[in-house]
Write a protein that holds these residues in place. Structure first.
Motif: not given
Length: 584
Positions: A434-444, A446-463
């Motif tokens: 699901x992490x890989x498909x989340x990267x696909x859904x985010x238009x490439x 990639x950011x780490x998954x979180x089980x905690x509610x995030x106050x600020x979106x973690x910056x991702x890396x365009x892969x």
């Protein structure tokens, strides 16, 4: 005259008798007294000045008592504030066998039997336990008893029986979120799941009250008070509404199919937050007798399997990125079987003699993926898999998360290259998939998954190039097109554009593959503006149907539809610009 002289002589002798006082003896006695006095003064000075601590300690051991004041463990809640784990006050029942026998032992047998009955203990075993520890001052009889039971115990007024304040963890969501939340032990520390991973955060500091008591146990002085600090609350990314819907679907699936187990994980592709994570069968965390190991395993993060056809979109991405094909390239398909070395690759569904990569994904053609894989260096395909995260943890940091198995070989045969392109030769967990498909859904992105509610979106890396991702998303959307022959049409959601890839993989056993299967469906919705990525895995379906499109896809559709509605995601199917990549 003679008589007078004789008396006089006796009187003179009496006057000259030696004195009873002996100076040296007196000196010895005085010396001894002096030495004793000096010794006592020295000892007193040594005790009072040089070593006062030991006697003070001895006195304190006999009079000081420290009473612990348990601190409440932090509350775990979902992203909307619904409580998933709370601490409730309970008490422990303990015995002082010395005090019991000092006050007549267990002569009041009826009351002792009543004590055993209310605690759920065998009567004779309780009596034998006290007898066995008759020289001890503290023995637990029962832990975490309810207030009603504790009140009954106190009314029995048995000498040497006392109550101690404790807290017990209660899970309002029960088996719905059991694998994710985990459980705590009898001492209040986490054993599994979030409870264990964030044990240090959830555990508070207990208070301490130090008092001085007299010989009768009465408090005569309050020495100090250390206030307790409650544990910190924890807010998860989980939406309990979606979690409940997903668990119901999983539970029904393993009963109706039937299947050995089923797992589901749902992610918000824009933040990396996990909105649902369920497994079936589950267990009741409030019932200690229901905690069998096979029920408690969180299969979403611990169990790894070969992902089958769910990896095919990434092989197509690599082929397009390397310039081998584009969305309009036609690939020759020589029938239902293709010889690769001494082995054969076959397709389940019939496909045209020439097909685009979109059609290959729609029909899940193993032959088409084999031809793409053999046309590119294997290192490029490996690098694509690694880039999107098939060989790394998801980032949720839950204790027990596995990372699957990623191949590391120098030489690859043609059949190994072929099977690697359609999901064999590597293993992943559902959370990795699901992490890989989340990267696909985010238009490439990639950011780490979180089980905690995030106050600020973690910056991702365009892969991956976003333009290529958009093309592949449109291709996997065709998999839900029933009229076009899509194998995952059962995963479609009315009113929404949904892109999925179904997969079916045989389970590996020692020396090869067995007769059991794993059915997958992984996908994204809505395709026009991706919001959710989901993976459904059904382990060992027992019926005649075992393909991912038949087994896992309906579950995917049910949960995805409910999740989109719960999150108020607007439908996008009315604005769909029908695919240009066609089905031929």
């Amino acid at each position: 005259m003679a008589l007078f002289k004789s008396a006089k002589t006796k009187n003179q002798r009496r006057q000259k008798a030696p004195s009873a006082f002996i100076p040296w003896r007196f000196g010895v006695i005085c010396g001894c007294i002096f030495l004793a006095l000096v010794g006592l003064i020295g000892r007193a000075a040594y005790i009072q000045v040089l070593e006062p601590g030991r006697l003070i300690q001895e006195g304190d051991l006999r009079s000081l008592r420290v009473k612990a004041m348990p601190s409440a463990r932090g509350i775990i809640s979902d992203r909307n504030g619904e409580q998933l784990a709370v601490s409730v006050p309970v008490q422990a029942v303990w015995a002082d066998p010395v005090q019991i026998y000092k006050n007549g032992g267990m002569q009041q047998v009826e009351r002792w039997h009543a004590l055993a009955d209310v605690l759920g203990l065998n009567r004779q075993e309780l009596l034998a336990r006290v007898e066995k520890n008759k020289k001890r001052r503290f023995v637990y009889l029962a832990r975490q008893v309810s207030p009603a039971m504790a009140d009954y115990v106190s009314k029995l007024k048995l000498p040497g029986i006392g109550l101690k304040d404790e807290s017990r963890r209660f899970y309002p969501s029960g088996e719905v979120s059991a694998h994710l939340i985990g459980v705590t032990g009898i001492d209040g520390h986490g054993l599994e799941g979030v409870e264990r991973t964030y044990d240090g955060w959830l555990t508070g500091e207990p208070g301490r009250r130090t008092v001085r008591k007299d010989r009768y146990g009465r408090v005569v002085e309050n020495i100090s008070l250390q206030k307790r600090e409650p544990g910190k609350p924890l807010e998860l990314s989980i939406d309990q509404r979606i979690q409940a819907v997903a668990y119901r679907a999983m539970k029904e699936a393993i009963v109706n199919l039937p299947a050995t187990s089923a797992s589901l994980v749902l992610v918000d592709v824009n933040t990396g937050e996990i909105l649902a994570m369920v497994n079936a069968p589950s267990f009741n965390p409030n019932n200690r007798n229901d905690r069998q190991s096979y029920k408690m395993r969180n299969r979403v993060i611990t169990d790894s399997f070969e992902p089958g056809s769910t990896v095919k979109p990434f092989g197509v991405l690599e082929a397009m990125e390397s310039g081998i094909v584009d969305e309009n390239t036609l690939i020759k398909i020589p029938g239902r079987r293709l010889r690769v070395g001494s082995n054969y690759v076959s397709d389940v569904s019939r496909i045209e003699k020439e097909a685009t990569v979109g059609r290959i994904l729609q029909k899940s053609s193993n032959i088409g993926m084999t031809k793409l894989s053999l046309a590119m260096p294997i290192e490029d395909l490996i690098e694509m898999y690694q880039r999107v995260g098939f060989d790394e943890p998801s980032g949720i940091n839950l204790v027990g998360e596995a990372v699957g198995l990623f191949p590391n070989r120098r030489r690859w045969s043609d059949i190994e290259r072929a099977t690697f392109a359609y999901g064999y030769g590597l293993s992943v967990t559902p959370i990795q998939l699901v992490h890989v498909y989340a990267t696909l859904g985010a238009k490439g992105l990639k950011r780490p998954l979180s089980i905690l509610k995030t106050e600020k979106v973690v910056p991702g890396k365009q892969v991956i190039d976003p333009k290529l991702v958009e093309k592949v998303l449109t291709m996997i959307e065709s998999v839900t097109d029933k009229a076009g022959g899509g194998g995952g049409w059962r995963a479609g959601v009315p009113g929404y554009r949904v892109g999925v890839k179904t997969g079916t993989a045989k389970k590996a056993i020692a020396g090869g593959y067995g007769d059991d299967y794993i059915a997958y469906t992984a996908g994204i919705a809505p395709v026009s503006k991706p919001r959710l990525a989901m993976v459904v895995m059904v382990n060992e379906p027992k019926g005649e149907q075992y393909y991912g499109g038949a087994i896992a896809a309906p579950i995917f559709a049910e949960v995805m539809q409910n999740a989109l509605q719960i999150l108020n995601v607007p439908p996008d199917a009315d604005t769909i610009d029908k695919m240009n990549i066609v089905n031929k």
